[in-house]
Structure formats: structure tokens, C-alpha cells
Design a protein around this motif. Structure first.
Motif: not given
Length: 371
Positions: A134-144
Motif C-alpha cells: 500500500l502506498a498510503l499511511g495515516a497519522l492522527i494526532t492529539g495536540d495540534e
């Protein structure tokens, strides 16, 4: 016109966004940020998608990456939101818009990343393609919304990727390639206290501060540009006085300054300090985001001919990309600049258009890798 697959995916994204909005994941409620992170982790697990919940200094982030040396494309979003009244955490769908805290900033983006990743993996599996291709990853953060230091900055240091899209700004027709830097200054004026009935015996710090504020404002007056791409200043906080019948001996102001690549920040602060009578200190200083040229951006623009590049006056976690030499952009759905407002919303139709373009981009990268 949206395909049936796009329409189905858009509806799934909207329903998932509603679930995410119901978490009041604000800085003042860190337990709700964790609850939201665990919900996302469990969602990935239910769909048999490997992920990791990363915690740094009490801030959670969720990372879902294929097991390969480098991930071609990373989608970055955040689950934390600014504070709001309780009713804004109950999503409302009306006239093609989804309303609620985080609708546009940035929970729709987290949901879109999750659904896109799931759908691409399921399609690959149906074709017998290994997940790690897969050419895709995801990062979901908690302090933007508070700093990004323990979310994006920490996580990006552990990620090897070729291109990152921060789904946190712009609109479908505008890809952001420049964002202003942030400078927070505190100005303190000192006076001499006295009884309010005998002001001639004191020195009023508020009056000194007011004069200094007028001086600071002069460093921003007269700057003109059709797109306001010049430094700006907002006098955002003033604190002074303890009693109505007392001459205040201390007053302070906080300035929210946004600067461009044309500003020498150290020189500007030095000039301000030399001009005012009070004391200036830097509370916060964040770099600009300027996108470097990338064949990934070129490929994306070829696939999305109606989309152009542009600039933005806010700041996002994209500023950390330069620190880790990751080329990237800021992009997103349409929210009519409603971030942080009482009528925060996202245009549902634009979610579908953004999803379709990103899906096409990921498929193209898988079929014809860059480099």
C-alpha cells in the motif's frame, strides 16, 4: 459527478465524523482526547488494519502505516479540537453541511483518512496484493490545537515517508504551499502604585502600556498586499489592575504576530524592544511552512487539473515537515472559514470530491511509483 463508490464512501466518512465529533476532545479534557484515540484504534482493529497508539508526554496519536522501508504518501490530521459549548459536540447535518465542533477542523479529515485507508487495503486484498504494498499511511494526532510538539513533531520523527498531506486547511480547489510563522510576544510595563485618590503619587502602568501598544502597532501599519501576505499583529490579551482605587504598578499585553519569509524575526523583536519603554519577551515562536518542490505535488496537480496552489495565514502541524525533511502540502475540504466558530461546518459534497482525488492519487502511486 460522484461515482456510486464515492457516494458510499462519502456517507461512511460523514457518519464516522459524527461519531468523532461526539468526543469533546479539547485540551481541557485530555481524557476525551484519549477516548477519541482509543475509538480510532479500535476502529482500525475492527477492520483488521494494523495501527499503533503512540503516547508522548500524555498526548496520544494513532499511526497506521504499511510495513515497508518508506511510505510514499502520509495523510496527517488531528483529533483534538478547541473548546465549545456542549451542544456543538452533537453533530447536525443540514442542507448539505455537517455542523459541529471539529466538523472542518479536523475530524472529517481523520475520518476520511481512516475510510480511504480501509478501502484501499480492502481493494488490494481483493486483488491479492499484500498490505505492505500500500502506498498510503495515516497519522492522527492529539495536540495540534495546543502545540503539536507531542503529537506531530514526535510522531514524524519516527516515520519515513516521501510526501505528506496535512489535511488541515485550504479547500479542494486550493492546495496550500505556504503558511505564516507564529510569534507571540508579551509586553510588560512597570509603574508605581499609589492610592487612586492621589494618582500624582504613583505611575500608572496601564497608561505606559497603552503608549507602548501604540508603538508596537506602528511596526505593522501601512503594510499592504492584495492577499495580506505580510506580517500582521493582533493585540489579544491585556492584564492589569487589582483594585479600582489603586494606581496599577504592572500591566501586560500579549501580541499574536504572524510573519512571512520576508521578515527577520530577531531584528523585528529587537526593534520593538528598543522602541518601547516596557520589557518584551518571546512566549512562542514557530517557523513558517513553505512547501519544497516535489514530483508528488506535480503528479497530484496533474490528476486534479481544477486545483491550484495558494497560501494561508494560519499555522498547522505542517510546519514540522521541514524539520524532518519531508516534502508536503496542506489541503482539505471546504468549510467556508468556519473553524473555531459557533457554526463550524464542512461541505459534504466537498468531502466526496476530496476523497475521489485522493483515492485516484493513491491508486496512481501504487500503479506508477515515483522514484
Amino acid at each position: 459527478m460522484a461515482t456510486e463508490d464515492t457516494s458510499t464512501s462519502t456517507r461512511e466518512i460523514v457518519e464516522l465524523t459524527k461519531e468523532l465529533i461526539r468526543f469533546p476532545s479539547t485540551r481541557t479534557r485530555p481524557e476525551e482526547i484519549f477516548n477519541c484515540a482509543r475509538f480510532i484504534e479500535n476502529w482500525f482493529n475492527r477492520h483488521d488494519i494494523p495501527c499503533a497508539l503512540i503516547e508522548h508526554n500524555g498526548v496520544p496519536s494513532v499511526l497506521a502505516l504499511p510495513q515497508r522501508e518508506r511510505t510514499p504518501l502520509l495523510l496527517m490530521s488531528h483529533m483534538d479540537v478547541v473548546s465549545a459549548s456542549p451542544e456543538l459536540f452533537e453533530p447536525v447535518e443540514k442542507k448539505g453541511k455537517l455542523y459541529g465542533r471539529g466538523a472542518i477542523d479536523d475530524k472529517y479529515a481523520a475520518a476520511l483518512s481512516m475510510v480511504l485507508l480501509k478501502n484501499r487495503i480492502e481493494k488490494n486484498r481483493s486483488l491479492g496484493i499484500d498490505d505492505n504494498q500500500l502506498a498510503l499511511g495515516a497519522l492522527i494526532t492529539g495536540d495540534e490545537e495546543s502545540s503539536g510538539y507531542d503529537g506531530a513533531r514526535h510522531a514524524l520523527g519516527q516515520i519515513a515517508c516521501d510526501f505528506c498531506i496535512a489535511l488541515d486547511g485550504g479547500c479542494v480547489e486550493t492546495i496550500v504551499i505556504k503558511e505564516k510563522g507564529v510569534l507571540r510576544l508579551k509586553l510588560v510595563a512597570e509603574g508605581k502604585t499609589a492610592h487612586g485618590a492621589r494618582p500624582w503619587l504613583g505611575i500608572n502602568a496601564i497608561e505606559k502600556l497603552m503608549e507602548d501598544c501604540r508603538i508596537v502597532k506602528g511596526f505593522f501599519d501601512g503594510l499592504t498586499d492584495s492577499e495580506h501576505w505580510h506580517r500582521t499583529m493582533n493585540l489579544s490579551i491585556i492584564r492589569a489592575g487589582e483594585s479600582v482605587n489603586q494606581v496599577p504598578d504592572r500591566a501586560e499585553a500579549v501580541f499574536d504576530i504572524r510573519y512571512t519569509e520576508n521578515d527577520d524575526v530577531d531584528e523585528l523583536v529587537g526593534r520593538i524592544q528598543a522602541a518601547v519603554g516596557g520589557t518584551v519577551t518571546i512566549q512562542e515562536r514557530e517557523p513558517l511552512f513553505i512547501s519544497s518542490g516535489s514530483p508528488y505535488l506535480d503528479r497530484l496537480l496533474d490528476l486534479a487539473p481544477q486545483t491550484r496552489t495558494g497560501i494561508a495565514h494560519g499555522a498547522s502541524d505542517a510546519r514540522f515537515l521541514t524539520q524532518f525533511d519531508i516534502p508536503g502540502i496542506v489541503w482539505g475540504a471546504d468549510g467556508n472559514s468556519s473553524q473555531h466558530s459557533k457554526d463550524e461546518h464542512v461541505e459534504i459534497e466537498s468531502i466526496g470530491r476530496l476523497y475521489e482525488l485522493l483515492d485516484r492519487f493513491v491508486a496512481d502511486l501504487q500503479e506508477s511509483p515515483i522514484g
